[in-house]
Scaffold this active site. Structure first.
Site, mmCIF file in Angstrom:
data_model
loop_
_atom_site.group_PDB
_atom_site.id
_atom_site.type_symbol
_atom_site.label_atom_id
_atom_site.label_comp_id
_atom_site.label_asym_id
_atom_site.label_seq_id
_atom_site.Cartn_x
_atom_site.Cartn_y
_atom_site.Cartn_z
ATOM 1 N N THR A 157 0.860 45.936 -23.927
ATOM 2 C CA THR A 157 1.059 46.387 -22.546
ATOM 3 C C THR A 157 2.679 46.744 -22.517
ATOM 4 O O THR A 157 3.459 45.856 -22.924
ATOM 5 C CB THR A 157 0.555 45.615 -21.253
ATOM 6 O OG1 THR A 157 0.807 46.298 -20.255
ATOM 7 C CG2 THR A 157 1.216 44.263 -21.029
ATOM 8 N N GLY A 158 3.018 47.676 -21.654
ATOM 9 C CA GLY A 158 4.491 47.900 -21.738
ATOM 10 C C GLY A 158 4.889 49.028 -22.263
ATOM 11 O O GLY A 158 4.097 50.103 -22.409
ATOM 12 N N SER A 167 -1.765 52.937 -12.630
ATOM 13 C CA SER A 167 -1.416 53.083 -14.118
ATOM 14 C C SER A 167 -2.649 52.922 -15.019
ATOM 15 O O SER A 167 -2.595 53.257 -16.165
ATOM 16 C CB SER A 167 -0.232 51.785 -14.502
ATOM 17 O OG SER A 167 -1.214 50.485 -14.245
ATOM 18 N N THR A 182 -5.262 53.112 -20.391
ATOM 19 C CA THR A 182 -3.959 53.586 -19.362
ATOM 20 C C THR A 182 -3.765 55.122 -19.176
ATOM 21 O O THR A 182 -4.318 55.848 -19.698
ATOM 22 C CB THR A 182 -2.463 53.078 -20.203
ATOM 23 O OG1 THR A 182 -1.623 53.048 -19.168
ATOM 24 C CG2 THR A 182 -2.341 54.026 -21.548
ATOM 25 N N THR A 232 -0.832 48.894 -18.151
ATOM 26 C CA THR A 232 -1.974 49.220 -19.243
ATOM 27 C C THR A 232 -3.017 47.992 -18.876
ATOM 28 O O THR A 232 -2.454 46.770 -18.870
ATOM 29 C CB THR A 232 -1.627 49.256 -20.636
ATOM 30 O OG1 THR A 232 -0.916 50.326 -20.670
ATOM 31 C CG2 THR A 232 -2.732 49.121 -21.531
ATOM 32 N N GLY A 258 5.512 51.781 -24.587
ATOM 33 C CA GLY A 258 4.437 51.938 -25.653
ATOM 34 C C GLY A 258 5.256 52.383 -26.985
ATOM 35 O O GLY A 258 4.906 52.181 -28.141
ATOM 36 N N ARG A 312 3.134 63.525 -24.061
ATOM 37 C CA ARG A 312 3.575 62.258 -24.612
ATOM 38 C C ARG A 312 2.364 61.416 -24.722
ATOM 39 O O ARG A 312 1.399 61.092 -23.836
ATOM 40 C CB ARG A 312 4.503 61.763 -23.783
ATOM 41 C CG ARG A 312 5.116 60.338 -24.020
ATOM 42 C CD ARG A 312 4.370 58.930 -23.542
ATOM 43 N NE ARG A 312 5.078 57.821 -23.888
ATOM 44 C CZ ARG A 312 4.300 56.631 -23.425
ATOM 45 N NH1 ARG A 312 3.143 56.662 -22.789
ATOM 46 N NH2 ARG A 312 4.875 55.607 -23.742
ATOM 47 N N VAL A 313 2.344 60.438 -25.662
ATOM 48 C CA VAL A 313 1.117 59.571 -26.237
ATOM 49 C C VAL A 313 1.871 58.264 -26.635
ATOM 50 O O VAL A 313 2.771 58.474 -27.297
ATOM 51 C CB VAL A 313 0.457 59.756 -27.336
ATOM 52 C CG1 VAL A 313 -0.675 58.713 -27.776
ATOM 53 C CG2 VAL A 313 -0.541 61.137 -27.150
ATOM 54 N N GLY A 314 1.288 57.395 -25.716
ATOM 55 C CA GLY A 314 1.980 55.726 -26.043
ATOM 56 C C GLY A 314 1.115 55.114 -26.991
ATOM 57 O O GLY A 314 0.530 55.751 -27.871
ATOM 58 N N ASP A 315 1.219 53.751 -26.818
ATOM 59 C CA ASP A 315 0.608 52.740 -27.920
ATOM 60 C C ASP A 315 -0.766 52.591 -27.711
ATOM 61 O O ASP A 315 -1.504 52.282 -28.560
ATOM 62 C CB ASP A 315 1.400 51.423 -27.995
ATOM 63 C CG ASP A 315 1.353 51.120 -26.601
ATOM 64 O OD1 ASP A 315 1.539 51.632 -25.643
ATOM 65 O OD2 ASP A 315 0.623 49.896 -26.303
HETATM 66 C C1 SD4 Z 1 2.361 53.494 -22.593
HETATM 67 N N1 SD4 Z 1 1.784 50.912 -23.016
HETATM 68 O O1 SD4 Z 1 1.898 54.356 -22.556
HETATM 69 C C2 SD4 Z 1 1.403 52.128 -22.170
HETATM 70 C C3 SD4 Z 1 1.754 52.079 -20.842
HETATM 71 C C4 SD4 Z 1 2.130 51.014 -19.924
HETATM 72 O O2 SD4 Z 1 1.802 48.855 -19.476
HETATM 73 O O3 SD4 Z 1 2.254 51.186 -18.758
HETATM 74 N N2 SD4 Z 1 1.739 49.745 -20.389
HETATM 75 O O4 SD4 Z 1 3.163 53.210 -23.094
#
Ligand code: SD4
Length: 324
Positions: free
Chosen positions: A237-238, A84, A204, A186, A240, A214-217
């Protein structure tokens, strides 16, 4: 002055959950404030253990929190078994490994890269953005071009193992991020150095099998990471999208600034998600450290853990969660 009393008076987050967490935080607040400023590092998930070791190497040799936060997460970026983050990260639905990372120092400087491909250490590129450009964030081809100009080499990041997993996924092609599975994994790290300065990093490969682009947090300052050296730092984390909609890491640090403990702040930021968003099928975990070195962690679901290293002792700790 912003004190805990102000925080409570303003009613920012006076909930039963917060009241309970106050009781359950280790020691009373006076004792916590008295604690000396020893170097300390915390980071998300099991892979935080080796990452902390690398950060500790720097912190215990009078290095800076910034160097430690960069070098610590690089261990995980380079590890193909961590599917990840960085090299070996699971790809998007078209098979592209696209990376997001950001870094922030004790002076409030920040750097970030997003939708970056073919570079093993996005965190180091983010640091270069912070230190070598007038900008905070570079994305996609622009980030890649900048990385190459700084001497980074292009590499294939899709490993045989990740490719196999992607090919298996393609049979059903169902986008369903799993709670606590490796595709939500992440690494976020917060370091405090011997001078008491705070810095943080977050890196991440994002949600596995996401849409192309796609872009996350994780590369967004305030969502995946925020540092305010006067008050505290937080990482997320998690899933996003949930942190993006609530600017979660900024919220955690802002609540600390208003007088909440690190634990209370993490709980209040999760509560914000629970109050506003469809949260049940998704995991989010926050991890925070205040200026005195007190830590907090909270998640939507059980299963989130983090590694904490102080005095050379590195241990995994299970976070508490909203859903028990
Ligand atoms: C996201 N937070 O791109 C990141 C990914 C992730 O644990 O796996 N976080 O959303």
């Amino acid at each position: 002055m912003n004190t805990r009393r102000t925080f409570l008076k303003n009613g920012v987050a006076v909930t039963a959950g917060l009241a309970m967490s106050t009781m359950s935080c280790s020691g009373n607040r006076k004792e916590q404030k008295k604690r000396s400023k020893k170097p300390k590092v915390i980071s998300t998930w099991n892979h935080g253990i080796p990452a902390n070791e690398a950060a500790w190497e720097i912190l215990s040799n009078q290095g800076t929190a910034l160097d430690a936060a960069e070098k610590g997460v690089m261990v995980v970026e380079a590890d193909p078994k961590s599917t990840s983050v960085g090299y070996g990260g699971l790809p998007d639905r078209d098979g592209n490994v696209t990376l997001d990372a950001c870094i922030m120092d004790h002076l409030g400087n920040a750097g970030s890269v997003s939708f970056l491909q073919s570079i093993k250490h996005p965190i180091s590129v983010a640091r270069k953005v912070m230190e070598e450009t007038p900008h905070v964030m570079l994305v996609g081809d622009g980030a890649l071009e900048f990385a190459l100009s700084q001497g980074f080499q292009k590499e294939e990041l899709l490993t045989e193992e990740s490719k196999k997993q992607w090919e298996k996924w393609k049979v059903e092609s169902e986008y369903m991020p799993a709670i606590n599975s490796e595709n939500h994994d992440t690494i976020g790290m917060i370091c405090q150095d011997q001078d008491g300065n705070l810095s943080g990093s977050c890196t991440t490969s994002g949600a596995a099998y996401k849409m192309y682009g796609r872009v996350g947090d994780s590369p967004i300052i305030g969502a995946g990471l925020y540092v305010d050296n006067d008050h505290g730092a937080a990482v997320a984390t998690g899933m996003g999208e949930l942190m993006l909609k609530t600017l979660g890491s900024f919220l955690v640090v802002e609540l600390i600034r208003q007088g909440a403990s690190a634990q209370e702040a993490c709980e209040a930021a999760i509560q914000r998600i629970v109050d506003k968003l469809d949260y049940k099928s998704f995991q989010v975990g926050y991890l925070a450290m205040d200026k005195a070195g007190n830590t907090g962690a909270y998640a939507i679901h059980p299963g989130f853990n983090y590694a904490e290293m102080i005095d050379g002792n590195n241990q995994l700790i299970d976070s508490r969660s909203f859903i028990k």
